[in-house]
Scaffold this motif. Structure first.
Motif, PDB file in Angstrom:
ATOM      1  N   LEU A 203       0.826  -1.201   0.000  1.00 17.99           N
ATOM      2  CA  LEU A 203       0.000   0.000   0.000  1.00 17.99           C
ATOM      3  C   LEU A 203       0.865   1.257   0.000  1.00 17.99           C
ATOM      4  O   LEU A 203       0.563   2.234  -0.689  1.00 17.99           O
ATOM      5  N   GLN A 204       1.938   1.246   0.754  1.00 17.83           N
ATOM      6  CA  GLN A 204       2.827   2.405   0.787  1.00 17.83           C
ATOM      7  C   GLN A 204       3.473   2.637  -0.574  1.00 17.83           C
ATOM      8  O   GLN A 204       3.626   3.783  -1.008  1.00 17.83           O
ATOM      9  N   ALA A 205       3.855   1.558  -1.251  1.00 16.04           N
ATOM     10  CA  ALA A 205       4.434   1.694  -2.588  1.00 16.04           C
ATOM     11  C   ALA A 205       3.438   2.300  -3.561  1.00 16.04           C
ATOM     12  O   ALA A 205       3.822   3.002  -4.502  1.00 16.04           O
ATOM     13  N   ALA A 206       2.157   2.043  -3.327  1.00 16.59           N
ATOM     14  CA  ALA A 206       1.097   2.597  -4.182  1.00 16.59           C
ATOM     15  C   ALA A 206       0.642   3.974  -3.723  1.00 16.59           C
ATOM     16  O   ALA A 206      -0.212   4.586  -4.369  1.00 16.59           O
ATOM     17  N   ARG A 207       1.188   4.448  -2.611  1.00 14.84           N
ATOM     18  CA  ARG A 207       0.792   5.712  -2.001  1.00 14.84           C
ATOM     19  C   ARG A 207      -0.688   5.698  -1.617  1.00 14.84           C
ATOM     20  O   ARG A 207      -1.406   6.682  -1.774  1.00 14.84           O
ATOM     21  N   ILE A 208      -1.114   4.555  -1.101  1.00 10.13           N
ATOM     22  CA  ILE A 208      -2.466   4.411  -0.572  1.00 10.13           C
ATOM     23  C   ILE A 208      -2.359   4.330   0.946  1.00 10.13           C
ATOM     24  O   ILE A 208      -1.740   3.388   1.470  1.00 10.13           O
ATOM     25  N   PRO A 209      -2.916   5.261   1.685  1.00  7.19           N
ATOM     26  CA  PRO A 209      -2.847   5.207   3.146  1.00  7.19           C
ATOM     27  C   PRO A 209      -3.531   3.944   3.678  1.00  7.19           C
ATOM     28  O   PRO A 209      -4.720   3.727   3.402  1.00  7.19           O
ATOM     29  N   PRO A 210      -2.836   3.092   4.415  1.00  6.39           N
ATOM     30  CA  PRO A 210      -3.468   1.865   4.924  1.00  6.39           C
ATOM     31  C   PRO A 210      -4.741   2.126   5.722  1.00  6.39           C
ATOM     32  O   PRO A 210      -5.666   1.305   5.706  1.00  6.39           O
ATOM     33  N   LEU A 211      -4.824   3.271   6.419  1.00  2.35           N
ATOM     34  CA  LEU A 211      -6.012   3.557   7.223  1.00  2.35           C
ATOM     35  C   LEU A 211      -7.275   3.711   6.372  1.00  2.35           C
ATOM     36  O   LEU A 211      -8.383   3.542   6.872  1.00  2.35           O
ATOM     37  N   LEU A 212      -7.107   4.029   5.070  1.00  2.00           N
ATOM     38  CA  LEU A 212      -8.282   4.178   4.208  1.00  2.00           C
ATOM     39  C   LEU A 212      -9.078   2.886   4.094  1.00  2.00           C
ATOM     40  O   LEU A 212     -10.283   2.909   3.854  1.00  2.00           O
TER      41      LEU A 212
ATOM     42  N   ALA B  25     -11.338  15.945  -7.197  1.00  3.97           N
ATOM     43  CA  ALA B  25     -10.750  16.371  -5.929  1.00  3.97           C
ATOM     44  C   ALA B  25      -9.776  15.328  -5.399  1.00  3.97           C
ATOM     45  O   ALA B  25      -8.654  15.656  -4.974  1.00  3.97           O
ATOM     46  N   ILE B  26     -10.178  14.059  -5.416  1.00  5.13           N
ATOM     47  CA  ILE B  26      -9.318  12.997  -4.905  1.00  5.13           C
ATOM     48  C   ILE B  26      -8.038  12.903  -5.721  1.00  5.13           C
ATOM     49  O   ILE B  26      -6.937  12.766  -5.176  1.00  5.13           O
ATOM     50  N   ALA B  27      -8.145  12.999  -7.047  1.00  2.00           N
ATOM     51  CA  ALA B  27      -6.964  12.933  -7.899  1.00  2.00           C
ATOM     52  C   ALA B  27      -6.018  14.094  -7.606  1.00  2.00           C
ATOM     53  O   ALA B  27      -4.796  13.911  -7.522  1.00  2.00           O
ATOM     54  N   ALA B  28      -6.550  15.298  -7.447  1.00  2.72           N
ATOM     55  CA  ALA B  28      -5.707  16.464  -7.183  1.00  2.72           C
ATOM     56  C   ALA B  28      -5.015  16.354  -5.833  1.00  2.72           C
ATOM     57  O   ALA B  28      -3.833  16.684  -5.694  1.00  2.72           O
ATOM     58  N   LEU B  29      -5.720  15.878  -4.830  1.00  2.00           N
ATOM     59  CA  LEU B  29      -5.144  15.770  -3.490  1.00  2.00           C
ATOM     60  C   LEU B  29      -4.100  14.664  -3.413  1.00  2.00           C
ATOM     61  O   LEU B  29      -3.091  14.788  -2.715  1.00  2.00           O
TER      62      LEU B  29
ATOM     63  N   ARG C 187      -4.899  14.484   1.967  1.00  2.34           N
ATOM     64  CA  ARG C 187      -3.629  14.833   1.333  1.00  2.34           C
ATOM     65  C   ARG C 187      -2.452  14.402   2.190  1.00  2.34           C
ATOM     66  O   ARG C 187      -1.478  13.828   1.681  1.00  2.34           O
ATOM     67  N   VAL C 188      -2.502  14.653   3.493  1.00  2.00           N
ATOM     68  CA  VAL C 188      -1.401  14.271   4.378  1.00  2.00           C
ATOM     69  C   VAL C 188      -1.193  12.760   4.337  1.00  2.00           C
ATOM     70  O   VAL C 188      -0.070  12.268   4.243  1.00  2.00           O
ATOM     71  N   ALA C 189      -2.301  12.007   4.390  1.00  2.00           N
ATOM     72  CA  ALA C 189      -2.184  10.551   4.372  1.00  2.00           C
ATOM     73  C   ALA C 189      -1.623  10.045   3.050  1.00  2.00           C
ATOM     74  O   ALA C 189      -0.795   9.135   3.015  1.00  2.00           O
ATOM     75  N   SER C 190      -2.056  10.645   1.946  1.00  7.60           N
ATOM     76  CA  SER C 190      -1.621  10.189   0.619  1.00  7.60           C
ATOM     77  C   SER C 190      -0.187  10.557   0.322  1.00  7.60           C
ATOM     78  O   SER C 190       0.475   9.905  -0.491  1.00  7.60           O
ATOM     79  N   HIS C 191       0.327  11.591   0.963  1.00  5.05           N
ATOM     80  CA  HIS C 191       1.681  12.047   0.678  1.00  5.05           C
ATOM     81  C   HIS C 191       2.649  11.615   1.754  1.00  5.05           C
ATOM     82  O   HIS C 191       3.648  12.271   2.002  1.00  5.05           O
TER      83      HIS C 191
END
Length: 360
Positions: A29-38, A293-297, A335-339
């Protein structure tokens, strides 16, 4: 902008094989930049870019074209060889028959068939491909098989082949509302089989692709086939594309009346047709803004206030309320979670997901 986002249900599903194998999915998930908490929020969504990264990470880890989701693995290159086997066929019907015969060579592989009447062709997945079909996550691969075969057929003929219907041999999942846009046709659950139907005349359509174009497709398959939405033929898809194009040009989205005029129907007719597809003009407007919005963030650093204005919100607070309603979190938190920290080398363009066999 305009690219769809993907429900967290599909993220959970695609991870199921790795979880069953006892693999740690957090680095994936981290490699995909997907926050595990999502993954704990049923309303959460990810971008197609994030989902593509996850697919590639899983493929590298499992070395299985089915990503560990099936009861038996599919070795890398199997899908490619099936595609090459169809290249010499004169029409789509023969190509589909050859493709289903190819997979029949594998005792634990997909059990597929093509049947036809003078009016209709039906593609059926006879066996559940997951290891535990009681869970939605283990039905995901079966659904992917229907989607990939339909869109591969459209690619082979160079045409958008509309499905008449799709049906599934299990109860509706929690995200049932996603299926209309996935398949672009009426969808039914609790059926006696898992299958999809289309007009039989398409079986006589000649193939327009060659090995060169197939090589290009395989560098992006199967993810490109899973996510390409231009094959959709529903009214909702037409409206959504129109709204997405408009949002690229201006924060002011067109009204239902404007959109109906663009589609050459009356507002009342457009409203009725969307209602028959179990959606509404307002729902589609929200979906277009949500996905943008999701794509931009997730992928950029545009200030939230500027993003809100670009998406047509008169003030930041309105955008925050809408985003929380869509996703269960705030734009800033998303944004914080995704970045978060991204492992070195991830997110780069990697090897083909389904590698083609070496050319002789």
């Amino acid at each position: 902008m305009g690219k769809r986002t993907i429900t967290v249900h599909h993220v959970r599903a695609v991870l199921r094989g790795a979880e069953r194998a006892g693999l740690d999915t957090v680095p994936l998930l981290q490699a995909a930049r997907i926050p595990p908490l999502l993954l704990g929020d049923d309303r959460a969504r990810v971008t197609s870019v994030q989902f593509a990264r996850l697919f590639r990470a899983l493929y590298r880890t499992t070395q299985d074209e089915f990503l560990g989701l099936a009861s038996a693995p599919s070795r890398p290159g199997t899908f490619a060889m099936m595609c090459y086997a169809t290249m010499g066929c004169s029409d789509l019907g023969r190509a589909m028959e050859r493709g289903t015969a190819f997979y029949a060579l594998f005792p634990d592989g997909p059990n597929l068939s093509l049947s036809r009447t003078p009016a209709e062709a039906v593609f059926t997945v006879h066996n559940g491909l997951g290891a535990d079909e009681e869970r939605y996550e283990d039905r995901f691969l079966t659904e992917c098989m229907v989607i990939i075969w339909h869109r591969l057929c459209s690619w082979l003929t160079g045409s958008r082949i509309p499905l008449r219907w799709a049906e599934f041999a299990y109860p509706p999942p929690p995200h049932e509302s996603e299926y209309g846009s996935l398949f672009g046709c009426p969808v039914r659950f609790g059926a006696a089989r898992t299958a999809a139907g289309f007009d039989a005349h398409w079986l006589a359509a000649p193939l327009v692709q060659d090995e060169s174009s197939l090589d290009a497709l395989l560098r992006r398959a199967p993810f490109d086939l899973l996510t390409r939405r231009e094959y959709g033929t529903t009214v909702a898809e037409q409206v959504r594309r129109s709204l997405a194009r408009a949002l690229r040009a201006s924060p002011r989205l067109p009204t239902l009346t404007d959109t109906a005029a663009r589609l050459a129907v009356s507002p009342a007719t457009l409203r009725r047709r969307l209602d028959r597809e179990n959606t509404s003009f307002q729902h589609l407007k929200d979906a277009v803004r949500r996905d943008a919005a999701i794509a931009a963030l997730a992928e950029g650093h545009e200030p939230i206030a500027e993003l809100a204005a670009r998406l047509g919100f008169s003030e930041d607070t309105s955008f925050h309320r809408a985003f929380r309603r869509w996703t269960g979190t705030t734009p800033g938190a998303y944004r914080v979670a995704s970045h978060g920290a991204l492992p070195q080398g991830s997110g780069q363009r990697g090897e083909p997901f389904l590698a083609a066999p070496p050319r002789q």
